[in-house]
Design a protein around this motif. Structure first.
Motif, short mmCIF file in Angstrom:
data_model
loop_
_atom_site.label_atom_id
_atom_site.label_comp_id
_atom_site.label_asym_id
_atom_site.label_seq_id
_atom_site.Cartn_x
_atom_site.Cartn_y
_atom_site.Cartn_z
N PHE A 105 0.84 -1.19 0.00
CA PHE A 105 0.00 0.00 0.00
C PHE A 105 0.88 1.24 0.00
CE2 PHE A 105 -2.83 -3.12 2.03
CZ PHE A 105 -3.96 -2.97 1.25
N THR A 125 -4.14 4.86 -5.84
CA THR A 125 -5.15 3.80 -6.01
C THR A 125 -4.75 2.48 -5.35
OG1 THR A 125 -4.20 3.14 -8.15
CG2 THR A 125 -5.98 4.80 -8.18
N SER A 126 -3.66 2.47 -4.63
CA SER A 126 -3.20 1.21 -4.02
C SER A 126 -4.22 0.55 -3.10
CB SER A 126 -1.86 1.40 -3.30
OG SER A 126 -1.99 2.27 -2.20
N PRO A 127 -5.07 1.29 -2.36
CA PRO A 127 -6.08 0.58 -1.55
C PRO A 127 -7.05 -0.26 -2.39
CG PRO A 127 -5.83 2.82 -0.77
CD PRO A 127 -5.06 2.72 -2.06
N LEU A 128 -7.16 0.05 -3.69
CA LEU A 128 -8.05 -0.71 -4.57
C LEU A 128 -7.35 -1.92 -5.19
CD1 LEU A 128 -9.68 2.30 -6.44
CD2 LEU A 128 -10.61 1.02 -4.50
N HIS A 129 -6.13 -1.73 -5.70
CA HIS A 129 -5.49 -2.81 -6.45
C HIS A 129 -4.59 -3.72 -5.60
CE1 HIS A 129 -1.52 -0.86 -6.82
NE2 HIS A 129 -2.18 0.26 -7.02
N LEU A 183 -6.28 -7.00 -4.28
CA LEU A 183 -6.49 -7.97 -5.37
C LEU A 183 -5.18 -8.61 -5.79
CD1 LEU A 183 -9.04 -5.93 -7.51
CD2 LEU A 183 -9.50 -7.92 -6.04
N ARG A 184 -4.14 -7.81 -5.90
CA ARG A 184 -2.83 -8.36 -6.29
C ARG A 184 -2.30 -9.32 -5.22
NH1 ARG A 184 0.54 -3.45 -7.04
NH2 ARG A 184 2.22 -4.93 -7.33
#
Length: 177
Positions: free
Chosen positions: A89, A123-127, A130-131
């Motif tokens: 993050f 945008t790290s809290p979104l991707h 998932l990654r």
């Protein structure tokens, strides 16, 4: 080899070790991170030292770099690029450079690269979640990567999967030792 030659060689190796150490400190500031290996091979010819391999592996990231140190002109140009082993993050892992003269040098960060990291950072809290679920990260111990680079005679690179690997087919030379 004369005493003066050995003394000069010791000084040159010391410069290389100090530069690599300074860059590693800047790249991985996490105190819980442990160093698995640091591998640096250089070729010194006509007063110019060029990298053959610059590679470091910690429990949190992998670092690959390049270096040119000109002892005649007393200049250096070093670059090192970090890559997190696990998606993080708010990560701003960007390549760092060290350049200038022996007496006056500084750290360089490319503003274009830094700007390009803004969107993934925000945008790290979104991707990142998932990654972390769908992408296998690199092992923290770095054992396999360190062994591959240690066994290589020339350079490191990435295969199609992004895994760090030693260049294949490199022939050893007498001045690698």
């Amino acid at each position: 080899m004369s005493r003066e030659t050995l003394s000069c060689l010791d000084a040159k190796v010391s410069v290389a070790v100090n530069v690599v150490s300074a860059l590693m400190t800047e790249m991985d500031k996490d105190e819980s991170s442990k160093v698995n290996c640091v591998i640096a091979r250089f070729r010194l010819q006509d007063g110019v030292m060029n990298d053959r391999v610059i590679f470091a592996d910690t429990t949190k990231m992998r670092i690959e770099g390049s270096a040119k140190v000109d002892f005649r002109e007393r200049t250096l140009d070093v670059e090192a690029g970090p890559k997190a082993k696990q998606p993080e993050f708010f990560s701003l892992a960007v390549p760092v450079g060290l350049s200038g003269t022996f007496d006056e040098f500084g750290l360089d960060i490319d503003p274009v690269v830094l700007t390009g990291k803004a969107v993934p950072f925000l945008t790290s809290p979104l991707h990142v979640p998932l990654r972390r679920i769908f992408v296998k990260g690199e092992p923290a111990d770095g054992k396999e990567a360190c062994a591959k680079v240690w066994g290589a005679r020339d350079g490191v690179g990435s295969d199609e999967g992004g895994e760090t690997t030693a260049d294949k087919g490199a022939e050893p030379s007498a001045d690698d030792e």
